[in-house]
Design a protein around this motif. Structure first.
Motif, PDB file in Angstrom:
ATOM      1  N   UNK A 208     -11.598  -7.329   8.690  1.00 31.39           N
ATOM      2  CA  UNK A 208     -11.737  -6.533   7.565  1.00 31.39           C
ATOM      3  C   UNK A 208     -10.641  -5.757   7.183  1.00 31.39           C
ATOM      4  N   UNK A 209      -9.786  -5.208   8.369  1.00 31.50           N
ATOM      5  CA  UNK A 209      -8.551  -4.596   7.969  1.00 31.50           C
ATOM      6  C   UNK A 209      -7.596  -5.361   6.959  1.00 31.50           C
ATOM      7  N   UNK A 210      -7.620  -6.860   7.237  1.00 33.23           N
ATOM      8  CA  UNK A 210      -6.680  -7.581   6.649  1.00 33.23           C
ATOM      9  C   UNK A 210      -7.056  -7.922   5.089  1.00 33.23           C
ATOM     10  N   UNK A 211      -8.424  -7.973   4.778  1.00 31.82           N
ATOM     11  CA  UNK A 211      -8.813  -8.016   3.746  1.00 31.82           C
ATOM     12  C   UNK A 211      -8.648  -6.830   2.676  1.00 31.82           C
ATOM     13  N   UNK A 212      -9.149  -5.664   3.422  1.00 30.89           N
ATOM     14  CA  UNK A 212      -9.015  -4.536   2.639  1.00 30.89           C
ATOM     15  C   UNK A 212      -7.560  -3.938   2.487  1.00 30.89           C
ATOM     16  N   UNK A 213      -6.678  -4.300   3.405  1.00 26.77           N
ATOM     17  CA  UNK A 213      -5.390  -3.940   3.396  1.00 26.77           C
ATOM     18  C   UNK A 213      -4.541  -4.426   1.812  1.00 26.77           C
ATOM     19  N   UNK A 214      -4.933  -5.716   1.832  1.00 29.62           N
ATOM     20  CA  UNK A 214      -4.383  -6.659   0.743  1.00 29.62           C
ATOM     21  C   UNK A 214      -5.046  -6.094  -0.857  1.00 29.62           C
ATOM     22  N   UNK A 215      -6.323  -5.774  -0.716  1.00 30.99           N
ATOM     23  CA  UNK A 215      -6.932  -5.218  -2.046  1.00 30.99           C
ATOM     24  C   UNK A 215      -6.488  -3.955  -2.166  1.00 30.99           C
ATOM     25  N   UNK A 216      -6.541  -3.089  -1.170  1.00 27.94           N
ATOM     26  CA  UNK A 216      -5.892  -1.775  -1.399  1.00 27.94           C
ATOM     27  C   UNK A 216      -4.280  -1.725  -1.948  1.00 27.94           C
ATOM     28  N   UNK A 217      -3.497  -2.521  -1.429  1.00 29.60           N
ATOM     29  CA  UNK A 217      -2.381  -2.906  -1.857  1.00 29.60           C
ATOM     30  C   UNK A 217      -2.228  -3.037  -3.303  1.00 29.60           C
ATOM     31  N   UNK A 218      -2.843  -4.051  -3.558  1.00 31.50           N
ATOM     32  CA  UNK A 218      -2.785  -4.664  -4.937  1.00 31.50           C
ATOM     33  C   UNK A 218      -3.426  -3.542  -5.975  1.00 31.50           C
ATOM     34  N   UNK A 219      -4.657  -3.222  -5.586  1.00 30.73           N
ATOM     35  CA  UNK A 219      -5.123  -1.980  -6.608  1.00 30.73           C
ATOM     36  C   UNK A 219      -4.133  -0.619  -6.593  1.00 30.73           C
ATOM     37  N   UNK A 220      -3.409  -0.367  -5.792  1.00 30.85           N
ATOM     38  CA  UNK A 220      -2.515   0.894  -5.551  1.00 30.85           C
ATOM     39  C   UNK A 220      -1.491   0.613  -6.328  1.00 30.85           C
ATOM     40  N   UNK A 221      -0.840  -0.633  -6.395  1.00 29.91           N
ATOM     41  CA  UNK A 221       0.415  -0.942  -7.181  1.00 29.91           C
ATOM     42  C   UNK A 221       0.345  -0.775  -8.592  1.00 29.91           C
ATOM     43  N   UNK A 222      -1.083  -1.219  -8.979  1.00 24.03           N
ATOM     44  CA  UNK A 222      -1.543  -1.262 -10.471  1.00 24.03           C
ATOM     45  C   UNK A 222      -1.612   0.213 -10.938  1.00 24.03           C
ATOM     46  N   UNK A 223      -2.264   1.261 -10.182  1.00 21.74           N
ATOM     47  CA  UNK A 223      -2.580   2.552 -10.396  1.00 21.74           C
ATOM     48  C   UNK A 223      -1.230   3.294 -10.437  1.00 21.74           C
ATOM     49  N   UNK A 242      -0.435  13.093  -4.878  1.00 21.59           N
ATOM     50  CA  UNK A 242      -0.266  12.116  -6.136  1.00 21.59           C
ATOM     51  C   UNK A 242      -1.004  10.982  -5.326  1.00 21.59           C
ATOM     52  N   UNK A 243      -0.598  10.304  -4.401  1.00 22.45           N
ATOM     53  CA  UNK A 243      -1.244   9.071  -3.559  1.00 22.45           C
ATOM     54  C   UNK A 243      -2.488   9.153  -3.233  1.00 22.45           C
ATOM     55  N   UNK A 244      -2.967  10.194  -2.639  1.00 22.79           N
ATOM     56  CA  UNK A 244      -4.349  10.272  -1.965  1.00 22.79           C
ATOM     57  C   UNK A 244      -5.382  10.956  -2.961  1.00 22.79           C
ATOM     58  N   UNK A 245      -5.104  12.015  -3.737  1.00 26.05           N
ATOM     59  CA  UNK A 245      -6.069  12.514  -4.683  1.00 26.05           C
ATOM     60  C   UNK A 245      -6.088  11.647  -5.829  1.00 26.05           C
ATOM     61  N   UNK A 246      -5.216  11.262  -6.577  1.00 25.98           N
ATOM     62  CA  UNK A 246      -5.185  10.785  -7.974  1.00 25.98           C
ATOM     63  C   UNK A 246      -5.272   9.215  -7.910  1.00 25.98           C
ATOM     64  N   UNK A 247      -4.141   8.614  -7.173  1.00 24.16           N
ATOM     65  CA  UNK A 247      -4.169   7.307  -7.048  1.00 24.16           C
ATOM     66  C   UNK A 247      -5.198   6.539  -6.131  1.00 24.16           C
ATOM     67  N   UNK A 248      -5.404   6.888  -5.139  1.00 22.73           N
ATOM     68  CA  UNK A 248      -6.137   6.282  -4.339  1.00 22.73           C
ATOM     69  C   UNK A 248      -7.734   6.266  -4.834  1.00 22.73           C
ATOM     70  N   UNK A 249      -8.236   7.368  -5.455  1.00 20.26           N
ATOM     71  CA  UNK A 249      -9.532   7.209  -5.873  1.00 20.26           C
ATOM     72  C   UNK A 249      -9.692   6.477  -7.096  1.00 20.26           C
ATOM     73  N   UNK A 250      -8.767   6.165  -7.808  1.00 20.07           N
ATOM     74  CA  UNK A 250      -8.639   5.347  -9.094  1.00 20.07           C
ATOM     75  C   UNK A 250      -8.429   3.891  -8.478  1.00 20.07           C
ATOM     76  N   UNK A 251      -8.100   3.738  -7.505  1.00 18.53           N
ATOM     77  CA  UNK A 251      -7.996   2.463  -6.892  1.00 18.53           C
ATOM     78  C   UNK A 251      -8.944   1.790  -6.094  1.00 18.53           C
ATOM     79  N   UNK A 252     -10.027   2.633  -5.717  1.00 22.99           N
ATOM     80  CA  UNK A 252     -11.137   2.114  -4.789  1.00 22.99           C
ATOM     81  C   UNK A 252     -12.078   1.226  -5.388  1.00 22.99           C
ATOM     82  N   UNK A 253     -12.178   1.187  -6.634  1.00 23.09           N
ATOM     83  CA  UNK A 253     -13.502   0.306  -7.191  1.00 23.09           C
ATOM     84  C   UNK A 253     -13.380  -1.265  -6.784  1.00 23.09           C
TER      85      UNK A 253
END
Length: 330
Positions: A208-223, A242-253
């Motif tokens: 789970x951690x491996x899949x979620x880490x790659x998806x989070x990294x990809x989404x965060x880089x775009x955001x 900036x990272x946890x309040x703005x970028x992370x929430x918009x990267x979570x879909x």
């Protein structure tokens, strides 16, 4: 006037959301019926005689015929199907051929350890995966990014059965910190019962951690490349906000989609892990039912997995509106 308009819009959105949920729940019925039909014919046409498994190879033909009549296996397939379908509509999953107990009761009992292991593994995997993905995105093209990518690839690539055996050998056989296998419920052992789920949960968390880490990294880089992030940086906002309040929430879909799918897989039954650690969950139940040709239990497990997938997909879809208010349901 503005207040009345806002209240009207809010009530309208609540009504649309309620109608969407009702529509999705109504679609649950035909989907489950289709899955039930497929489950019936697959399990009844699979090789192997359940009566022979129950009675053993030494049983006489008279005993086999008597049990076939008792269980209704001597009737034509279509007659058995419509009889079974009536039971399903009434909510009766039948009785186990081997355990001599209602299938619904068995399934509820076996859901408890599976749910506990799945939730623990998902919490560990999601926490580690999101933090690792954020670290990799913030430290893009640096050493920490490369280490995070390597760790995520390791988590995705390593087979769960091999990791389970390695953890068992290290922490149970060598260090003797945790039991090798088995399970005791919270009612039986109290807090000591958690020592039985640590290794299975960690095994599940790795992938789970491996899949979620790659998806989070990809989404965060775009955001992090978006204009509003650059604006927030120019205003002097702290990096953590900036990272946890703005970028992370918009990267979570996309991350929520992966989390929901993975959690459905875990709740559907962690078959390999439960078998290795001898955890009496739904996965272990399904494996034994297949080996014993316990047809009612196999059918119930298939329907259970389908229901879990449908419900969790609905919850994932509903979470999109919370993360992105622009999403509307029709």
């Amino acid at each position: 006037m503005l207040q009345i308009k806002c209240k009207f819009n809010h009530n309208w959105e609540v009504k649309r959301l309620r109608n969407y949920i009702i529509k999705r729940l109504l679609l649950l019925v035909p989907i489950i019926m289709i899955v039930a039909v497929i489950a019936f014919f697959i399990t009844n046409l699979m090789p192997g005689d359940p009566v022979r498994v129950i009675l053993g190879n030494m049983a006489t033909e008279q005993e086999v015929n008597r049990l076939n009549q008792s269980l209704g296996f001597d009737q034509p397939l279509l007659v058995r199907f419509f009889s079974w379908l009536q039971q399903i509509i009434r909510g009766d999953l039948g009785d186990s051929l081997y355990l001599n107990a209602p299938v619904a009761q068995i399934l509820i009992q076996r859901m408890k350890p599976t749910f506990l292991i799945a939730v623990t593994g998902e919490i560990l995997g999601v926490t580690a995966g999101i933090l690792l993905g954020i670290l990799a995105a913030v430290k893009h093209r640096k050493l920490l990014d490369q280490l995070a990518i390597t760790a995520s690839l390791f988590g995705i690539s390593i087979p769960s059965f091999w990791l389970a055996l390695i953890l068992m050998f290290l922490f149970s056989v060598k260090l003797r910190w945790l039991p090798v296998s088995g399970y005791e419920s919270f009612a039986e052992a109290g807090l000591a019962s958690f020592k039985y789920i640590i290794l299975p949960a960690v095994t599940l968390a790795f992938m789970q951690a491996g899949l979620i880490a790659r998806m989070t990294r990809s989404a965060m880089l775009d955001t992090l490349k978006q204009d509003y992030i650059r604006t927030a940086k120019s205003k002097g906002l702290p990096g953590q906000i900036i990272v946890f309040k703005h970028a992370l929430k918009n990267s979570m879909l996309p991350v929520i989609t992966v989390i929901g799918h993975n959690f459905a897989v875990l709740l559907g039954g962690t078959w390999i892990v439960e078998t290795i650690f001898v955890i009496p969950g739904t996965g272990f139940l399904a494996i034994n039912a297949i080996m014993r040709r316990d047809i009612p239990v196999i059918q119930a497990c298939i329907i259970f997995v389908a229901v879990i997938y449908i419900i969790l997909n609905l919850l994932v879809d509903l979470s999109y509106a919370f993360l992105n208010p622009k999403i509307r349901y029709n």
